[in-house]
Design a protein around this motif. Structure first.
Motif, PDB file in Angstrom:
ATOM      1  N   GLN A 158       2.486   1.672  -3.498  1.00  0.00           N
ATOM      2  CA  GLN A 158       1.507   2.145  -4.475  1.00  0.00           C
ATOM      3  C   GLN A 158       1.129   3.597  -4.229  1.00  0.00           C
ATOM      4  OE1 GLN A 158      -1.683  -0.700  -4.275  1.00  0.00           O
ATOM      5  NE2 GLN A 158      -0.632  -2.161  -5.585  1.00  0.00           N
ATOM      6  N   SER A 159       1.017   3.974  -2.963  1.00  0.00           N
ATOM      7  CA  SER A 159       0.680   5.362  -2.629  1.00  0.00           C
ATOM      8  C   SER A 159       1.794   6.312  -3.048  1.00  0.00           C
ATOM      9  CB  SER A 159       0.416   5.497  -1.132  1.00  0.00           C
ATOM     10  OG  SER A 159      -0.688   4.715  -0.752  1.00  0.00           O
ATOM     11  N   PHE A 207       0.836  -1.204   0.000  1.00  0.00           N
ATOM     12  CA  PHE A 207       0.000   0.000   0.000  1.00  0.00           C
ATOM     13  C   PHE A 207       0.870   1.254   0.000  1.00  0.00           C
ATOM     14  CE2 PHE A 207      -2.040   3.399   2.438  1.00  0.00           C
ATOM     15  CZ  PHE A 207      -3.135   3.653   1.612  1.00  0.00           C
ATOM     16  N   VAL A 208       1.932   1.251   0.802  1.00  0.00           N
ATOM     17  CA  VAL A 208       2.837   2.404   0.885  1.00  0.00           C
ATOM     18  C   VAL A 208       3.510   2.629  -0.464  1.00  0.00           C
ATOM     19  CG1 VAL A 208       4.944   3.285   1.976  1.00  0.00           C
ATOM     20  CG2 VAL A 208       3.217   2.143   3.360  1.00  0.00           C
ATOM     21  N   LEU A 213       1.753   6.746  -6.802  1.00  0.00           N
ATOM     22  CA  LEU A 213       0.644   7.624  -7.167  1.00  0.00           C
ATOM     23  C   LEU A 213       0.989   9.088  -6.889  1.00  0.00           C
ATOM     24  CD1 LEU A 213      -2.255   7.896  -8.192  1.00  0.00           C
ATOM     25  CD2 LEU A 213      -3.029   7.571  -5.839  1.00  0.00           C
ATOM     26  N   VAL A 214       1.576   9.370  -5.736  1.00  0.00           N
ATOM     27  CA  VAL A 214       1.977  10.741  -5.397  1.00  0.00           C
ATOM     28  C   VAL A 214       3.016  11.248  -6.394  1.00  0.00           C
ATOM     29  CG1 VAL A 214       3.211  12.136  -3.671  1.00  0.00           C
ATOM     30  CG2 VAL A 214       1.369  10.601  -2.953  1.00  0.00           C
ATOM     31  N   THR A 218      -4.715   9.998 -13.130  1.00  0.00           N
ATOM     32  CA  THR A 218      -3.335  10.183 -12.688  1.00  0.00           C
ATOM     33  C   THR A 218      -2.496  11.074 -13.591  1.00  0.00           C
ATOM     34  OG1 THR A 218      -2.569   8.184 -13.816  1.00  0.00           O
ATOM     35  CG2 THR A 218      -3.290   7.955 -11.518  1.00  0.00           C
TER      36      THR A 218
END
Length: 158
Positions: free
Chosen positions: A6-7, A3-4, A10-11, A137
């Motif tokens: 992927q986040s 999750f970290v 994305l950022v 995105t």
């Protein structure tokens, strides 16, 4: 951990596209793309040669099905926001990189659903999820940056 990761990706993507929109104008991007021969070569390299090379490497190395699929998915997904960052770091033409990225992403919406079923058995790819991801995105942050820059320029000129 996934999750970290992927986040953070994305950022990175969203902030890169927003930053590009703040730095460039639509006119600069369009003007950078006016060399038709260069654009045709770039499209050929990204949409034909790269997938062919990936297929050849997968065959030569006798990759298992999962690695082969991953390599071919990446090879048929042209462009990526990292292209802009690499162009910037190399002191290249950022407007050209942005224009090429937009063209490649739009071409990928058509090419990836056509190519992947030909290259991978029992694979079906629809353009819907690709379009949704690209709009959220890439295009929205880019357009938002361009709009903010335009409005701030008008305010500054008053």
């Amino acid at each position: 951990m996934e999750f970290v990761t992927q986040s953070l990706v994305l950022v990175f993507v969203v902030s890169t596209m927003l930053n590009v929109g703040l730095l460039l104008s639509p006119r600069e991007i369009v003007l950078a793309m006016n060399d038709g021969q260069w654009l045709a070569r770039a499209l050929l390299a990204n949409l034909v040669l790269l997938p062919a090379l990936a297929l050849a490497v997968a065959w030569l190395l006798q990759l298992d099905a999962v690695l082969r699929a991953g390599m071919l998915i990446l090879a048929t997904a042209p462009g990526g926001p990292a292209l802009i960052k690499l162009a910037s770091l190399a002191r290249g033409n950022t407007a050209l990189a942005v224009g090429l990225l937009v063209v490649l992403l739009l071409a990928g919406v058509v090419s990836q659903p056509l190519l992947l079923p030909l290259l991978l058995d029992e694979v079906s790819v629809g353009p819907g999820p690709i379009i949704f991801t690209l709009v959220c995105t890439v295009l929205v942050p880019l357009l938002l940056g361009l709009q903010v820059k335009q409005r701030l320029a008008r305010l500054a000129s008053r």
